[in-house]
Design an enzyme around this catalytic site. Sequence first.
Site: not given
Length: 595
Positions: A201, A469, A516, A445
Amino acid sequence: MAWAVSGIGVGEGLALGRAWVLAPASFDLPRRSLEQDQIPEEKARFSAALEVVSAEFDQLRATLGQDPAAEVRAFLDLQSIVLHDPLLVDATHARIETEACNAEWALVQQFELVAEQFDSIEDPYLRERKADVQQLVERVLKVMQGAEGLSSALKQQRSQDLPVDLPWILVAHDIAPSDMLLIREHQFAGFATDSGSPTAHTAILARSLGLPAVVGLQSLHGLVKQGEEIVLDAASGTVLGSLDAGLRADVHQRLAEERLRNERLKRLKSLAAVTLDQVPISLLANLDLPEDAQAALDAGCDGVGLFRSEFLFMNRATPPTEEEQFNAYSQVVQTMAGRSVTIRTLDSGADKDVPALSAGRQIPTNPALALRAIRLCLAEPELFLTQLRAILRASALGPLRIMIPLVSGPQEVVLARRLIQQAMDQLSSRGLAFDRAVRIGAMIEVPSAAITIDSLLAHIDFASLGTNDLIQYTLAIDRTDSEVAHLYEPLHPAVLRLIRDVIKACDRAGTSISLCGEMAGEPGFTQLLLGLGLREFSMHPIELLRVKQEILRSDFAALSRPTGRLLRLPDAKRIRAGLPNLSKSSPQDLRSTTA
């Protein structure tokens, strides 16, 4: 002699400053026995510490306003949930009572039990969440021990006899997500932590706040002195100290060049993204939450290429209602004011856990290959229909497209289209407006979708390459696993061949194709992707201008020719502009001297 410590760089940028070293809370605490009449008071002391930390979260949340960093809000909510978790809180209260011990010792013992459960989880992303719990436990311990948190420590800076000629670089064992706001508020130039990985995080927040950082430095905080002059190079993942005059001059030159580049980039905002040979390129934005839309618009995006709807489902006990989702999607569409918006349907699972959907399900052996994304939506049609109705209702307010994630072949698109039609019928029966010609696309992906792209194109209106991915599935590595993360290679010939073949197939069919994944926002890949024929890029808004700059100085036709030379492929392992080039030795080799 200068010393250098290697870690993992987060984002880009260089920072020169003085180290503000934040000591971690000690977990090596003695057990103190209590008399029976002391137990209620000790439990009350523990509860009071929890209330102090909870109040800190509430105060930070109240100061967020329209902060564009959506991840900050999400992680504050997550830590608030952990703060009230019975496995941590109630069990600590019970241990204080049954073992007649001090609260600090009881909390540490309970944390160690929880940590063992995290360590047994096979999925690396979920296993890393142990660090989030540890951050919270550290803060509670500091409150009970009377130690100052980051906020209080910062207020005492002026009372310490430390140099103020340079900005501060925070050095810590770890940094709680809630402290990231304070880092920006007090204008730290960057931060370095002993723990962390690219998926932690702290790293995610650093990217969202645009701060250079280096994580995974092992034990830097115990080696750097308070106020010591250091250099933080996020591009190479390096922290340097004991600077000589020559090295310091190099750093100042790089900083000046970086400031000049950033000023020049701002001038590009009003320019259209067109190559030297006048080929227009679309620069789209990736969004996590509706509030991000305005920041994307301010950055000069041409539209939204990816709205990650799963963030609406996170950090809550139940899935969002149709009305909640409609309001969120509508906000994005209306903010974009006529620019196209692509909403990806729920992409939960793997590294994006949605507790409301995973509760009660058996933890998969390999979450990346389990029931996730479109597979989960087809298995939960009512959940999917609720989302589809909300998206379709928003389509009446402006140009909107629906994108299906993790498609492995035509059958999943066919089934998804049937449910989209069912959602349309349900809205029609309610007399609600929607775009009946809404375009349906797929994220490419999964290697099987890329290899059989021609058969898939008959069922979709557009495609988008999800390279994050696609790369990990093609190369059979888990990109969140630090032991194999070095094998995650976007420039692998197999990956480039799949990207090229998908783009060419879409061009032949007249189907629009965008990219993307993280590759889209890396300027070092821009000319490569242009050479492969890509004309639509979708990325984090903060990356738009740097990619636009590469486009403006590129010749699309020349790069597309077989003999075209691809320029400036990135080498993120090196320190640029004259700084020492470190070996790939273990971060354990600390304070290694350089010439």
